[in-house]
Design a protein around this motif. Structure first.
Motif, short mmCIF file in Angstrom:
data_model
loop_
_atom_site.label_atom_id
_atom_site.label_comp_id
_atom_site.label_asym_id
_atom_site.label_seq_id
_atom_site.Cartn_x
_atom_site.Cartn_y
_atom_site.Cartn_z
N PRO A 35 -4.10 1.01 -9.67
CA PRO A 35 -3.38 1.73 -8.61
C PRO A 35 -3.15 0.89 -7.36
O PRO A 35 -2.18 1.09 -6.64
CB PRO A 35 -4.29 2.93 -8.32
CG PRO A 35 -5.03 3.14 -9.60
CD PRO A 35 -5.29 1.75 -10.11
N ALA A 36 -4.03 -0.08 -7.11
CA ALA A 36 -3.82 -0.98 -5.96
C ALA A 36 -2.67 -1.94 -6.24
O ALA A 36 -1.85 -2.23 -5.36
CB ALA A 36 -5.10 -1.74 -5.63
N SER A 84 0.45 0.15 -5.83
CA SER A 84 0.72 0.41 -4.41
C SER A 84 1.35 -0.81 -3.74
O SER A 84 2.34 -0.69 -3.00
CB SER A 84 -0.60 0.78 -3.74
OG SER A 84 -0.51 0.66 -2.35
N TYR A 91 -3.19 -10.71 -2.63
CA TYR A 91 -3.30 -9.41 -1.95
C TYR A 91 -4.63 -8.74 -2.28
O TYR A 91 -5.29 -8.17 -1.42
CB TYR A 91 -2.12 -8.52 -2.38
CG TYR A 91 -2.26 -7.09 -1.92
CD1 TYR A 91 -2.01 -6.73 -0.60
CD2 TYR A 91 -2.64 -6.09 -2.81
CE1 TYR A 91 -2.14 -5.42 -0.18
CE2 TYR A 91 -2.77 -4.77 -2.40
CZ TYR A 91 -2.53 -4.44 -1.07
OH TYR A 91 -2.67 -3.15 -0.67
N ALA A 101 0.33 4.20 1.89
CA ALA A 101 -0.31 2.91 1.63
C ALA A 101 0.33 1.76 2.40
O ALA A 101 -0.37 0.87 2.90
CB ALA A 101 -0.29 2.62 0.12
N PRO A 146 -4.49 3.53 -1.63
CA PRO A 146 -4.76 2.49 -2.63
C PRO A 146 -4.57 1.07 -2.08
O PRO A 146 -4.82 0.10 -2.80
CB PRO A 146 -3.75 2.80 -3.74
CG PRO A 146 -2.68 3.62 -3.11
CD PRO A 146 -3.29 4.31 -1.93
N ALA A 147 -4.14 0.93 -0.82
CA ALA A 147 -3.96 -0.41 -0.25
C ALA A 147 -5.31 -1.10 -0.09
O ALA A 147 -6.32 -0.46 0.17
CB ALA A 147 -3.26 -0.30 1.10
N ARG A 148 -5.33 -2.43 -0.25
CA ARG A 148 -6.54 -3.22 0.01
C ARG A 148 -6.43 -3.77 1.42
O ARG A 148 -5.47 -4.47 1.75
CB ARG A 148 -6.64 -4.38 -1.00
CG ARG A 148 -6.77 -3.91 -2.44
CD ARG A 148 -8.09 -3.20 -2.68
NE ARG A 148 -8.04 -2.38 -3.89
CZ ARG A 148 -8.85 -2.51 -4.93
NH1 ARG A 148 -9.79 -3.43 -4.91
NH2 ARG A 148 -8.74 -1.71 -5.98
N THR A 195 -6.97 7.37 -8.11
CA THR A 195 -7.47 6.41 -9.09
C THR A 195 -8.35 7.12 -10.12
O THR A 195 -8.30 6.84 -11.32
CB THR A 195 -8.27 5.30 -8.38
OG1 THR A 195 -7.39 4.60 -7.53
CG2 THR A 195 -8.88 4.33 -9.38
#
Lengths: 211, 211
Positions: free
Chosen positions: A17-18, A21, A42, B157, B180-182, B198
């Motif tokens: 899912p990341a 995104s 990222y 996100a 869901p962003a890092r 997730t």
């Protein structure tokens, strides 16, 4: 389902899912291609991990240009089940249950809560975000009638096992358990535990140990 | 904090709320003592794991009788930070953000969302569950003024990094990221990622692979 009924390792499903995104953000910015290296940067992981994870899907990149953004998004959403409508019943229309009923995000990610159940006479007969709240006694026969395979449990922890037993008895195949209780269910029933308060304990520990 | 600023391994912190939940249920049933064996059976794990996990806390059992239920609950709640009030700001008063504002459970587990922030003129100035929604521009100086260390991110996100940067700039020390962003943040900032969607991907995969 694009994953063709294959079990995908949970750590892979946690990263995907990341990826999705990130690539959706690039898509909004009008980008056409993305490389595994860029996704890896990222994520802060190795590019070989990205390509290995994506090998579970039918996503394939082109030499030098990488993955085509539009098809990456489409295939990955499909693979993760976010494009399909999965109907669910929710039991426990308390504070957390009602919060979930009001979160439109769930629907965007493939979960459609058709009806909610509770035992509180003050709640039964009301609606939250247009979802009807029925008495728990009426759960009987409902999963088969509405072709619902997923049950969401948001009751107090001490009632969770009882609700799980009812759900399994009436044909629910997968339980999304938001309580900290550990459920005992037959081996063919899928259970996913999501205790958001557990994440709070982890956050508090990180915060206070760094102070 | 009972954990005295020591980092506790995440798998331990994930099991502890389930121990707590089980022992609280016994407490409601009027039981006075619980053994590590009984907790282990409930969890489906080995009893030595339970005693090892609890050795991080000041909980100690008595030979033959086990742990005293009342003090077990008190010490573990304190250890997990659920007994303390941790003030927080939330940024992103959309569907998920408003759902969290309405979940009283968070307060029971130690998180008190003092104020929410958004950029949507239709939301700014309104209240959700008695929490005021302010324009994001007003975040400046707020964490210091209200002694708030925790920021909750529930924006789309693609805006999450920008919001994280603002939070860190204005003194937030721990970020609970629901997107869901890092996030890229300085090493002294704690981040806990909680993407409930997730968990949906994992549930869908379990369900469809068992069909």
């Amino acid at each position: 389902m694009a994953n063709k009924g294959k079990i995908v390792p949970v750590p892979v499903l946690r990263r995907m899912p990341a990826y999705l995104s990130f690539v959706k953000t690039l898509q909004k910015q009008g980008e056409k291609y993305v490389s595994s290296t860029r996704i890896a940067e990222y994520m802060g992981i190795d590019a070989t991990q990205v390509t290995k994870d994506l090998s579970h899907t039918s996503i394939s990149g082109k030499t030098r240009v990488g993955y085509e953004v539009d098809s990456f998004v489409e295939v990955l959403e499909d693979f993760l089940g976010f494009n399909k409508v999965n109907n669910a019943f929710l039991v426990g229309a308390g504070s957390l249950g009602c919060a979930l009923l009001q979160d439109e995000g769930l629907r965007n990610f493939g979960l459609n809560i058709l009806k909610a159940f509770d035992v509180d006479p003050a709640k039964v007969g009301t609606r939250v975000n247009d979802v009807e709240i029925l008495h728990l006694d009426r759960l009987q026969g409902m999963p088969a009638k509405y072709n619902v395979a997923i049950g969401v449990i948001t009751v107090p922890a001490e009632c969770a096992q009882e609700v799980a037993d009812l759900m399994v008895g009436w044909g629910i195949k997968a339980i999304w358990n938001f309580t900290p209780a550990r459920l005992k269910v037959p081996g063919n029933i899928a259970v996913q535990n999501t205790t958001i308060y557990t994440n709070l304990a982890i956050l508090f520990n990180k915060l206070h140990s760094s102070e």
